[in-house]
Design an enzyme around this catalytic site. Structure first.
Site, PDB file in Angstrom:
ATOM      1  N   ASP A 138      40.065  34.738  31.396  1.00  0.00           N
ATOM      2  CA  ASP A 138      38.740  34.246  31.022  1.00  0.00           C
ATOM      3  C   ASP A 138      38.908  32.792  30.608  1.00  0.00           C
ATOM      4  O   ASP A 138      39.754  32.473  29.774  1.00  0.00           O
ATOM      5  CB  ASP A 138      38.171  35.060  29.855  1.00  0.00           C
ATOM      6  CG  ASP A 138      37.744  36.454  30.311  1.00  0.00           C
ATOM      7  OD1 ASP A 138      37.806  36.726  31.525  1.00  0.00           O
ATOM      8  OD2 ASP A 138      37.364  37.262  29.457  1.00  0.00           O
ATOM      9  N   ASP A 151      28.517  44.273  35.372  1.00  0.00           N
ATOM     10  CA  ASP A 151      28.711  44.673  33.981  1.00  0.00           C
ATOM     11  C   ASP A 151      27.660  45.740  33.693  1.00  0.00           C
ATOM     12  O   ASP A 151      26.471  45.502  33.926  1.00  0.00           O
ATOM     13  CB  ASP A 151      28.465  43.495  33.023  1.00  0.00           C
ATOM     14  CG  ASP A 151      29.466  42.362  33.229  1.00  0.00           C
ATOM     15  OD1 ASP A 151      30.553  42.617  33.767  1.00  0.00           O
ATOM     16  OD2 ASP A 151      29.140  41.216  32.855  1.00  0.00           O
TER      17      ASP A 151
END
Lengths: 251, 197
Positions: free
Chosen positions: A11, A130
């Site tokens: 990330d 997600d």
């Protein structure tokens, strides 16, 4: 035999690797290029770079980092975060990204999937989903999991496949950051539902979780961040453990 | 050593250029026919969809040039598939260098095949120093059938040709530029092939 892939996810925020717990409380875990090279040497099968600030802040993904990674790393990598147009993708692929991952932008404008698949081929289009399970039902969430939608996970998965996605990266918001294991039940349903590879994401805490997600979750690949970045699970040890459990891996 | 990568607008060619750079060789990206003809070695890449890639080759006149090249030519992924007789992708006629058809995997397996699989039955200088069952990275929905020109095979749904060779023409379905150190060895072997230009 095609092997199951282990994918460290880096990330990225402001050019640095970070990993949040449930997407908050970011902790710095290093330089992405150095980390990527190290992972390639340690046996990672693929890498994912997600610009986690991109969607929230409308920031463009990091062309320079992509360039450096492509120059120095000899395994495939995917770039995601804030990608919303054919031009964005063209630029990323031009600088050496192998695949791109789109998420919120695909939900907002599903035709983007078709456009990318047509122009660049399905093989480089990863649709990241997600989702959160609310009262038994899985719903797609946007913008790093912060915005709920009424779209059901399994409907959306079918649709992205039909539109030309080459792969689905499924993150369970209920599991992400918990280190209690992957969302294997939903993963297995997904894997049976669509005929494109599924990457399991969210919840990795120990090696058994990976065994479980390949066996029970029928995942084609498993993605994790902090357990790799902080050395809690060495990739080589993980692959040996998977092999002991008769899961095909590249060793 | 003049190494060129045919740049006809098909997909990610930067990563191939970077892989050669890691080996210390500067590869030139070009679609100029004279430059291609005068090169020592030619890489024919390709990522994306077959019929549109073929259209781009025809528009640039490269479809007529590539089969006449005398120096070692390495087709990678879609590049290799376009060197075959035909591909089911977009019902496309190929360059006909390799006498084999390209078909689509059935839905009994996940399509595309994506990830690391092994190459076996290796028989070519291209694989010097590469052991049987070495892992290579593959991403593809279409495959070249088993055939006499196969110099490597891979198993996914069925045994198919994961590398082909005819005279000075080589093709690999996998991505050596993305297959770690072993993949780089294959690129190095290609650079070391004799040039009869």
């Amino acid at each position: 035999m095609l092997t199951k892939r282990i994918i460290p996810c880096l990330d990225i925020k402001n050019g640095r690797t970070v990993k949040g717990v449930n997407f908050v409380n970011l902790i710095d875990a290093g330089d992405p290029v150095v980390l990527a090279k190290q992972y390639a040497d340690l046996g990672a099968d693929e890498l994912v770079f997600l610009d986690i600030s991109a969607t929230l802040e409308g920031r463009k993904t990091m062309i320079e980092m992509v360039h450096q990674v492509a120059e120095q790393v000899n395994i495939p990598f995917t770039v995601g975060g804030g990608i919303s147009s054919v031009e964005n993708v063209n630029e990323l692929l031009k600088w050496g990204a192998d695949k791109v991952s789109i998420n919120s932008s695909a939900v907002k404008r599903p035709d983007l999937i078709n456009e990318l698949a047509e122009k660049f081929g399905s093989q480089c289009v990863v649709v990241a989903i997600d989702a959160k399970q609310i009262e038994g039902e899985w719903f797609v969430h946007l913008a790093g999991g912060t915005i709920p939608t009424e779209i059901k996970l399994f409907d959306w998965a079918k649709e992205v496949e039909k539109r030309g996605a080459g792969e689905i990266l499924f993150t369970s918001m209920n599991h992400d950051g918990t280190k209690n294991g992957f969302a294997n039940e939903a993963l297995a349903t997904l894997s049976n539902l669509v005929n494109i590879p599924i990457i399991a994401s969210g919840g990795a805490g120990n090696m058994q979780h990976f065994v479980d997600t390949f066996k029970e979750g029928k995942a084609d690949a498993a993605l994790a961040a902090s357990v790799f970045h902080f050395g809690e699970i060495p990739i080589l040890d993980l692959k040996q453990e998977l092999k002991r459990n008769h899961i095909p891996v590249r060793l | 050593m003049k190494l060129i990568i045919i740049d006809y607008g098909a997909g990610n060619i930067k990563s191939i250029q970077f892989a050669f750079k890691r080996l210390g060789v500067e590869a030139i990206l070009t679609n100029d026919i004279d430059t291609i003809k005068s090169a020592d070695k030619v890489i024919f890449p390709g990522v994306g969809e077959a019929s549109s890639a073929m259209k781009m080759l025809i528009e640039s006149g490269l479809h007529a040039v590539i089969p006449t090249l005398k120096q070692p030519v390495l087709g990678i992924c879609l590049g290799m598939q376009l060197m075959c007789n035909s591909t089911e992708e977009g019902n496309t006629k190929g360059l006909g260098i390799f006498d084999v058809a390209v078909k689509k995997f059935s839905n009994t397996v996940k399509v595309p095949q994506m990830g690391w699989n092994v190459i076996t039955n290796l028989r070519s200088d291209l694989f010097k120093g590469i052991k049987e069952n070495e892992f290579m990275y593959l991403v593809h929905s279409f495959y070249a059938e088993s055939c006499e020109e196969a110099i490597a095979t891979t198993d996914y749904e069925l045994e198919y040709s994961s590398a082909l060779q005819k005279d000075n023409f080589y093709g690999v379905q996998f991505h050596p530029e993305k297959s770690g150190i072993e993949g780089e060895k294959i690129l190095k072997n290609f650079l070391e092939l004799k040039t009869n230009n």
